[in-house]
Design an enzyme around this catalytic site. Structure first.
Site, PDB file in Angstrom:
ATOM      1  N   ARG A 152       0.822  -1.210   0.000  1.00  0.00           N
ATOM      2  CA  ARG A 152       0.000   0.000   0.000  1.00  0.00           C
ATOM      3  C   ARG A 152       0.856   1.259   0.000  1.00  0.00           C
ATOM      4  O   ARG A 152       0.363   2.361   0.182  1.00  0.00           O
ATOM      5  CB  ARG A 152      -0.966  -0.002   1.190  1.00  0.00           C
TER       6      ARG A 152
ATOM      7  N   HIS B   4       4.109 -10.085  -6.665  1.00  0.00           N
ATOM      8  CA  HIS B   4       2.958  -9.197  -6.871  1.00  0.00           C
ATOM      9  C   HIS B   4       3.406  -7.738  -6.732  1.00  0.00           C
ATOM     10  O   HIS B   4       4.021  -7.367  -5.741  1.00  0.00           O
ATOM     11  CB  HIS B   4       1.880  -9.529  -5.827  1.00  0.00           C
TER      12      HIS B   4
ATOM     13  N   TYR C 235      -0.226  -2.518  -4.799  1.00  0.00           N
ATOM     14  CA  TYR C 235      -1.582  -2.100  -5.202  1.00  0.00           C
ATOM     15  C   TYR C 235      -1.598  -0.630  -5.622  1.00  0.00           C
ATOM     16  O   TYR C 235      -2.441  -0.205  -6.401  1.00  0.00           O
ATOM     17  CB  TYR C 235      -2.563  -2.254  -4.031  1.00  0.00           C
TER      18      TYR C 235
ATOM     19  N   HIS D 222      -1.708  -5.594 -10.983  1.00  0.00           N
ATOM     20  CA  HIS D 222      -3.034  -5.145 -11.412  1.00  0.00           C
ATOM     21  C   HIS D 222      -2.821  -4.128 -12.534  1.00  0.00           C
ATOM     22  O   HIS D 222      -2.104  -3.139 -12.318  1.00  0.00           O
ATOM     23  CB  HIS D 222      -3.790  -4.494 -10.253  1.00  0.00           C
TER      24      HIS D 222
ATOM     25  N   GLU E 197      -2.971  -9.291 -14.182  1.00  0.00           N
ATOM     26  CA  GLU E 197      -3.970 -10.028 -13.407  1.00  0.00           C
ATOM     27  C   GLU E 197      -5.375  -9.732 -13.930  1.00  0.00           C
ATOM     28  O   GLU E 197      -5.708  -8.582 -14.220  1.00  0.00           O
ATOM     29  CB  GLU E 197      -3.856  -9.652 -11.913  1.00  0.00           C
TER      30      GLU E 197
ATOM     31  N   ASP F 288      -7.282 -14.874 -11.699  1.00  0.00           N
ATOM     32  CA  ASP F 288      -7.726 -14.898 -10.300  1.00  0.00           C
ATOM     33  C   ASP F 288      -9.172 -15.403 -10.259  1.00  0.00           C
ATOM     34  O   ASP F 288     -10.063 -14.785 -10.857  1.00  0.00           O
ATOM     35  CB  ASP F 288      -7.608 -13.472  -9.728  1.00  0.00           C
TER      36      ASP F 288
ATOM     37  N   HIS G  34     -11.734 -12.967  -8.877  1.00  0.00           N
ATOM     38  CA  HIS G  34     -11.924 -11.810  -9.753  1.00  0.00           C
ATOM     39  C   HIS G  34     -12.731 -12.154 -11.003  1.00  0.00           C
ATOM     40  O   HIS G  34     -13.613 -11.387 -11.401  1.00  0.00           O
ATOM     41  CB  HIS G  34     -10.572 -11.237 -10.179  1.00  0.00           C
TER      42      HIS G  34
ATOM     43  N   HIS H  18      -4.457 -17.316  -9.325  1.00  0.00           N
ATOM     44  CA  HIS H  18      -4.744 -16.945  -7.934  1.00  0.00           C
ATOM     45  C   HIS H  18      -6.007 -17.695  -7.543  1.00  0.00           C
ATOM     46  O   HIS H  18      -7.044 -17.514  -8.185  1.00  0.00           O
ATOM     47  CB  HIS H  18      -4.996 -15.436  -7.807  1.00  0.00           C
TER      48      HIS H  18
ATOM     49  N   ASP I 117     -14.872  -8.032  -5.619  1.00  0.00           N
ATOM     50  CA  ASP I 117     -13.504  -8.372  -5.223  1.00  0.00           C
ATOM     51  C   ASP I 117     -13.335  -8.489  -3.715  1.00  0.00           C
ATOM     52  O   ASP I 117     -12.575  -7.739  -3.094  1.00  0.00           O
ATOM     53  CB  ASP I 117     -12.503  -7.353  -5.811  1.00  0.00           C
TER      54      ASP I 117
ATOM     55  N   HIS J 258     -12.288 -11.551  -1.233  1.00  0.00           N
ATOM     56  CA  HIS J 258     -11.854 -12.951  -1.220  1.00  0.00           C
ATOM     57  C   HIS J 258     -12.444 -13.698  -0.030  1.00  0.00           C
ATOM     58  O   HIS J 258     -12.628 -13.123   1.037  1.00  0.00           O
ATOM     59  CB  HIS J 258     -10.331 -13.036  -1.142  1.00  0.00           C
TER      60      HIS J 258
ATOM     61  N   GLU K 208      -4.747 -16.444  -1.979  1.00  0.00           N
ATOM     62  CA  GLU K 208      -4.797 -15.090  -1.411  1.00  0.00           C
ATOM     63  C   GLU K 208      -6.048 -14.981  -0.550  1.00  0.00           C
ATOM     64  O   GLU K 208      -6.737 -13.961  -0.565  1.00  0.00           O
ATOM     65  CB  GLU K 208      -4.864 -14.040  -2.518  1.00  0.00           C
TER      66      GLU K 208
HETATM   67 ZN    ZN Z   1      -8.671  -9.540  -5.260  1.00  0.00          ZN
HETATM   68 FE    FE Z   2      -5.341 -11.915  -7.080  1.00  0.00          FE
HETATM   69 FE    FE Z   3      -3.789  -9.128  -7.107  1.00  0.00          FE
END
Ligand code: ZN
Ligand code: FE
Ligand code: FE
Length: 275
Positions: free
Chosen positions: A37, A67, A70, A107, A142, A175, A178, A210, A223, A225, A255
């Site tokens: 983040r 990854h 974000y 992403h 992704e 994913d 997603h 994912h 989104d 999880h 995840e």
């Molecule tokens: Zn996600």
């Molecule tokens: Fe993911």
């Molecule tokens: Fe991701």
């Protein structure tokens, strides 16, 4: 051999991640290349990375799936913020060379009202600048849930990025949460979704998965999880995935909202679901 693993913290370095992975029955894993983040990256430690590379070999790991942060939005509206994101992408890829032969997933970005086409254009420009031929890392886009102005909720958008970049060093990480949230019905028609992926993008571009259940139904664009088998997708969907001739060879990264013992249980579950 199923390649299954989860997200791990890189706070103790690369070798420590391999050791943690082994301790929970994983033979792949994911990690954030920098604060997910923020943008702070760890100091590089070539000796630690060399030991990690050897340990990955010793334990027959499949490809890792790093990854990107974000906060790295390659198609944000302000030019200086876009340039900063692009510079982070370059730095991440350069750092990934310490763990050659692995994947770097991120992403694609959010166009924040500029429109899908403009967003894709910015993403393509950044990737073209960052990718060098023969570089030992493959970049993965992704698949996204299509939340807000996210790009990558439709296979066509990922295809447009891949074509725009025109490099062999780019693929897709699918994913499960997603794409279900994004409106692809993997619960009732996994084969149909993969046929659609093949028609639009080409299954040769599918490099990693994912695995997440979803708190929300098909097409919700949310989104969120959920633990495997406890959400909308259900255990059967994951059984179908780990036994699918195309998917079962790909690294599978969890995840889910979990701690390490929970991840160990889900990795064991995936292995048990394999026939
Ligand atoms: Zn996600
Ligand atoms: Fe993911
Ligand atoms: Fe991701």
């Amino acid at each position: 051999m199923l390649y299954a693993g989860c997200h791990l913290s890189n706070s103790a370095g690369n070798l420590a991640m391999v050791e943690t992975a082994v301790s929970i029955g994983a033979n792949t894993f994911a990690f954030f290349t920098r604060n997910p983040r923020g943008s702070q990256a760890k100091k590089e430690d070539p000796e630690d990375s060399a030991k990690a590379v050897q340990a990955l070999k010793d334990h027959n790991f499949g490809p890792l799936v790093a990854h990107g942060a974000y906060t790295m939005n390659l198609c944000t509206a302000e030019a200086s913020a876009r340039e900063f994101a692009a510079s982070i992408l370059c730095d991440d890829l350069r750092r990934m060379a310490a763990l050659p032969g692995n994947y770097y997933n991120f992403h694609p970005g959010s166009h924040v009202g500029q429109g899908v086409e403009a967003g894709i254009d910015y993403i393509v420009q950044a990737l073209k600048k960052a990718l060098e031929p023969g570089y030992p890392v493959t970049v993965l886009l992704e698949t996204m849930a299509g939340k807000g102005s996210e790009i990558g909720g439709k296979f066509e958008e990922l295809k447009a990025i891949i074509d725009g970049v025109g490099s062999d060093e780019i693929g897709v990480c699918l994913d499960s949460c997603h794409i279900s949230d994004g409106g692809y019905d993997i619960v009732n028609d996994l084969d149909g979704v993969l046929q659609e992926f093949d028609r639009v993008i080409g299954l040769d571009k599918l490099k990693a998965l994912h695995l997440n259940d979803s708190k929300n139904p098909f097409g919700s664009h949310k989104d969120r999880h959920e633990l495997l088998g406890e959400g909308y997708l259900g255990e059967q969907t994951f059984q179908n995935i780990v036994n699918h001739p195309v998917l079962k060879k790909l690294p599978m990264i969890l995840e889910t909202p979990n701690d390490l013992p929970g991840y160990a249980r889900e990795i064991a579950l995936l292995r048990n679901l394999q026939k």
